[in-house]
Design an enzyme around this catalytic site. Structure first.
Site, PDB file in Angstrom:
ATOM      1  N   HIS A 167     -10.565  -2.295  11.684  1.00 30.01           N
ATOM      2  CA  HIS A 167      -9.485  -3.142  11.165  1.00 30.01           C
ATOM      3  C   HIS A 167      -9.255  -4.280  12.156  1.00 30.01           C
ATOM      4  CE1 HIS A 167      -5.042  -3.245   9.581  1.00 30.01           C
ATOM      5  NE2 HIS A 167      -5.823  -4.042   8.888  1.00 30.01           N
ATOM      6  N   LYS A 215      -2.635 -10.878  12.456  1.00 27.45           N
ATOM      7  CA  LYS A 215      -4.096 -11.025  12.588  1.00 27.45           C
ATOM      8  C   LYS A 215      -4.557 -12.356  11.998  1.00 27.45           C
ATOM      9  CE  LYS A 215      -6.059  -7.213  10.944  1.00 27.45           C
ATOM     10  NZ  LYS A 215      -4.865  -6.401  10.610  1.00 27.45           N
ATOM     11  N   ASP A 269      -9.394  -9.689   9.049  1.00 24.21           N
ATOM     12  CA  ASP A 269      -8.896  -8.340   8.756  1.00 24.21           C
ATOM     13  C   ASP A 269      -9.878  -7.210   9.079  1.00 24.21           C
ATOM     14  OD1 ASP A 269      -6.732  -6.740   7.788  1.00 24.21           O
ATOM     15  OD2 ASP A 269      -7.765  -6.464   5.884  1.00 24.21           O
ATOM     16  N   SER A 323      -1.354  -3.842  10.073  1.00 18.04           N
ATOM     17  CA  SER A 323      -1.077  -4.821   9.013  1.00 18.04           C
ATOM     18  C   SER A 323       0.201  -5.588   9.323  1.00 18.04           C
ATOM     19  CB  SER A 323      -0.889  -4.102   7.677  1.00 18.04           C
ATOM     20  OG  SER A 323      -2.055  -3.400   7.341  1.00 18.04           O
ATOM     21  N   ALA A 324       0.184  -6.882   8.994  1.00 19.55           N
ATOM     22  CA  ALA A 324       1.367  -7.743   9.137  1.00 19.55           C
ATOM     23  C   ALA A 324       1.846  -7.872  10.589  1.00 19.55           C
ATOM     24  CB  ALA A 324       2.506  -7.271   8.224  1.00 19.55           C
ATOM     25  N   CYS A 325       0.886  -7.885  11.542  1.00 25.63           N
ATOM     26  CA  CYS A 325       1.220  -8.138  12.952  1.00 25.63           C
ATOM     27  C   CYS A 325       0.574  -9.435  13.436  1.00 25.63           C
ATOM     28  CB  CYS A 325       0.769  -6.991  13.830  1.00 25.63           C
ATOM     29  SG  CYS A 325       1.795  -5.526  13.683  1.00 25.63           S
ATOM     30  N   TYR A 366      -1.647  -3.535  -6.710  1.00 18.60           N
ATOM     31  CA  TYR A 366      -1.436  -4.243  -5.448  1.00 18.60           C
ATOM     32  C   TYR A 366      -2.695  -4.229  -4.568  1.00 18.60           C
ATOM     33  CZ  TYR A 366      -0.300  -5.244  -0.682  1.00 18.60           C
ATOM     34  OH  TYR A 366      -0.337  -5.782   0.578  1.00 18.60           O
ATOM     35  N   GLY A 367      -2.931  -5.342  -3.889  1.00 17.49           N
ATOM     36  CA  GLY A 367      -4.033  -5.578  -2.932  1.00 17.49           C
ATOM     37  C   GLY A 367      -4.795  -4.363  -2.455  1.00 17.49           C
ATOM     38  N   LYS A 415      -9.698  -2.297   1.820  1.00 24.27           N
ATOM     39  CA  LYS A 415      -9.396  -1.173   2.693  1.00 24.27           C
ATOM     40  C   LYS A 415     -10.151   0.096   2.262  1.00 24.27           C
ATOM     41  CE  LYS A 415      -6.941  -3.685   5.309  1.00 24.27           C
ATOM     42  NZ  LYS A 415      -5.646  -4.207   5.251  1.00 24.27           N
ATOM     43  N   ARG A 472       2.012 -12.217  -0.741  1.00 24.33           N
ATOM     44  CA  ARG A 472       0.662 -12.480  -0.229  1.00 24.33           C
ATOM     45  C   ARG A 472       0.050 -13.722  -0.829  1.00 24.33           C
ATOM     46  NH1 ARG A 472      -1.655  -8.796   3.749  1.00 24.33           N
ATOM     47  NH2 ARG A 472       0.034  -7.321   4.049  1.00 24.33           N
ATOM     48  N   ARG A 484       0.848  -1.189   0.000  1.00 21.60           N
ATOM     49  CA  ARG A 484       0.000   0.000   0.000  1.00 21.60           C
ATOM     50  C   ARG A 484       0.886   1.242   0.000  1.00 21.60           C
ATOM     51  NH1 ARG A 484      -1.867   0.609   4.424  1.00 21.60           N
ATOM     52  NH2 ARG A 484      -1.376  -1.367   5.442  1.00 21.60           N
TER      53      ARG A 484
HETATM   54  O1  SAT Z   1      -2.754  -4.449   1.199  1.00 20.18           O
HETATM   55  S1  SAT Z   1      -3.809  -4.725   2.144  1.00 20.18           S
HETATM   56  O2  SAT Z   1      -4.260  -3.472   2.719  1.00 20.18           O
HETATM   57  O3  SAT Z   1      -4.898  -5.370   1.471  1.00 20.18           O
HETATM   58  C1  SAT Z   1      -3.228  -5.737   3.377  1.00 20.18           C
HETATM   59  C2  SAT Z   1      -2.807  -4.990   4.579  1.00 20.18           C
HETATM   60  O4  SAT Z   1      -1.927  -4.135   4.499  1.00 20.18           O
HETATM   61  O5  SAT Z   1      -3.376  -5.251   5.660  1.00 20.18           O
HETATM   62 MN    MN Z   2      -5.182  -5.361   7.218  1.00 21.20          MN
END
Ligand code: SAT
Ligand code: MN
Length: 587
Positions: A227, A253, A276, A249-251, A198-199, A207, A365, A70
């Site tokens: 979140h 979940k 998420d 993010s990335a902790c 990207y995601g 998001k 991912r 992101r």
């Molecule tokens: O890239 S995403 O926002 O979908 C994933 C994340 O950062 O939690």
């Molecule tokens: Mn997230």
């Protein structure tokens, strides 16, 4: 195809006039459609097949190396008044943002297909769900949206009945980071994203809609878009509690949402509702109920193995999309921490050379449908959602924050949520490991001024009779030698057990300046390999360090000016006074 809803048809027509695609394709959401798109992308190299025997129906996508996370500095909330977006957001006026985006979208789909994706965030028949339509020129986005959301005909039917939907317009453009923006227009219920595949930048249901736009709507309508993962915990006695946990993010979940109990707690059952995002609504009986607006997971791959998260490890062995992982000689996906096999090609498709850094991108991912997960429960499809017993906040903190503590009451809990801070991770572009404030783990995702958001949280005190208890956890505390003090993963259930026993008024605690902390004996540590010293450190606080933390929190809250709710500042003062008193007593 077309639609019976004039507003939708007009919008699709106008986008087509602006972006000039060769073809327009309305997504139906069928399995056949998914397979056809996969075949098309295999043909043009957007996807490659992975080992068909060991990873059936799994595909690899390698993104542009400049497009792997992101981009918060290019993400904007566009409200008429800058104050409404708040200092927590980048702001641009709607007129300026539209001017910029119109220029970028002008003719950008020439030679491409424009996909129209109707989607529903939440169970199709739930009154809590909200719909949107994403227009995109990326088939990769379509297949990810298929795994992540309820999309296609069923969503379109609901949209035609309701007549309202969030408009999301996306183009990968030329993937030039200089021509990349993710714009939100909350008042128009619209999102425009250009220049990234990207995601979180491109799967607009996630998001952009389910957090930024939804949080803005939720404030007006009296609910919360958060979140948070949602997990169900069934005790050996058969009592089930649902807990919603907010982490940056990335902790971890996803790991917590599908946790596997350690051997000593094998009588417990864990059910995943979401990993998420949670939408929380007060119900008629005064409880908060949660739904997961998503129906799939977009999880971090590195570190996933049979020990850390067996459920995730198994669920990504079939019908999964991998983005930016490495591959082995046998064409299996590979990542750091997989603990099986060796990389042959790195995430950019080069022969693996450690000199080039990790083989898999640290933010690589997986995308899978939630039903792939062994601990999935079909309560995730229940239109009425599940009642929440506890809300848990957490961050990645080497020092200061203890393993777990409980807020005194709701207002104090809102302060605890607002105090959440974390070391940065690879999920966002920028330096990794720097501490930043991340209130309610919503720093990148709250679609309006944080000060108004805290007021909204505090107001639930009057909206709901049986509010959940609020806790804070930290799995990432380290000793002076830089080693983690808590084993984490499945063992986290021991902390969740204390949390739900606190909700049932069964577990002990000692009252401190910052709230209720377990004594080591209040935690179930049977069979846990941990020293008494480590446990002691995890369950005590350094009052001096915590006082510094509170002072800096106060400055942060004040930086939001007049809009900061008085009550929140009062809560900060209460804790600060209690800490000063503790220090005075000790000296
Ligand atoms: O890239 S995403 O926002 O979908 C994933 C994340 O950062 O939690
Ligand atoms: Mn997230």
């Amino acid at each position: 195809m077309t639609t019976m809803l004039p507003e939708l048809q007009d919008w699709v027509d106008s986008v087509a006039r602006q972006t000039r695609p060769d073809t327009i394709y309305w997504c139906s959401g069928t399995e056949d459609e998914y397979q056809e798109l996969v075949q098309q992308m295999l043909g043009d190299g957007t996807l490659t097949t992975l080992n068909e025997t060991t990873y059936p129906n799994c595909y690899l996508h390698r993104s542009d190396p400049n497009d792997v996370a992101r981009v918060e500095h290019l993400t904007f909330v566009c409200t008429e008044s800058q104050e409404d977006a708040g200092q927590n957001n980048n702001w641009m006026s709607p007129a300026d943002a539209h001017g910029k985006m119109d220029a970028l979208f002008d003719g950008c789909m020439r030679g491409r297909t424009m996909y129209v994706i109707p989607y529903c965030m939440g169970p199709i028949s739930s009154e809590f769900s909200r719909c949107g339509v994403e227009i995109t020129d990326s088939p990769y986005v379509v297949i990810n949206m298929k795994l992540m959301t309820r999309m296609g005909d069923q969503a379109l039917k609901r949209i035609e009945k309701e007549g309202t939907f969030v408009k999301g317009l996306h183009s990968t453009g030329d993937l030039d980071p200089e021509r990349r923006f993710i714009m939100h227009f909350p008042a128009e219920l619209s999102i425009q994203s250009f220049g990234s595949g990207y995601g979180g930048n491109a799967l607009l249901g996630k998001k952009c809609h389910a957090l930024r736009i939804a949080s803005y709507q939720a404030r007006r309508e009296g609910w919360l878009a958060e979140h948070m993962l949602i997990v169900g915990l069934e005790s050996p006695e058969g009592a089930v509690h649902y807990v919603a946990c907010a982490f940056p993010s990335a902790c971890g979940k996803t790991n917590l949402a599908m946790l596997i109990p350690p051997d000593e707690l094998h009588d417990w059952k864990v059910w995943t509702l979401g990993d998420d995002i949670a939408w929380l609504h007060p119900d008629d009986t005064g409880k908060l109920r949660a739904i997961n607006p998503e129906s799939g997971y977009f999880g971090v791959v590195p570190g996933t193995n049979a020990k850390t998260n067996k459920n995730a490890y198994d669920m990504i062995r079939h019908d999964a999309i991998f983005t930016n992982v490495a591959t082995t000689e046998d064409n299996e996906p590979w990542w750091e921490g997989k603990q099986d096999g060796k990389p042959a090609k790195d995430w950019q498709g080069r022969d693996y050379d450690p000199a080039n850094g990790p083989a898999a991108h640290p933010n690589s991912r997986f995308t899978v449908a939630a039903t792939n997960n062994r601990s999935y429960t079909n309560l995730a499809d229940a239109p009425e959602g599940v009642p929440i017993s506890a809300i848990v906040f957490g961050g990645r903190r080497k020092h200061v924050a203890p393993l777990v503590y409980e807020a005194r009451n709701w207002e104090h809990g809102v302060l605890v949520g607002a105090s959440t801070a974390s070391e940065t991770t690879a999920a966002m572009v920028g330096e990794v490991g720097v501490i930043r404030r991340d209130p309610m783990a919503m720093k990148p995702f709250c679609g309006y001024n944080f000060a108004d958001y805290w007021t909204h949280w505090l107001n639930f005190k009057n909206l709901t009779a049986h509010l959940p208890k609020i806790f804070h956890v930290n799995w990432f505390r380290q000793n002076d030698g830089g080693e983690f003090l808590w084993p984490g993963f499945g063992e986290n259930l021991r902390v969740l057990q204390w949390i739900i026993e606190r909700c049932e008024h069964r577990a002990g605690a000692r009252e401190t300046a910052i709230g209720f902390l377990p004594r080591p004996s209040d935690l179930d540590t049977v069979g846990l390999d941990i020293s008494a010293e480590a446990l002691e450190t995890l369950t005590t606080i350094d009052s001096r360090k915590f006082r510094d933390e509170l002072i800096s929190l106060g400055e942060y809250l004040e930086s939001y000016g007049d809009r900061t709710p008085r009550e929140l500042l009062r809560q900060q003062e209460l804790v600060l006074d209690a800490l000063s008193e503790e220090l005075a007593k000790a000296s």
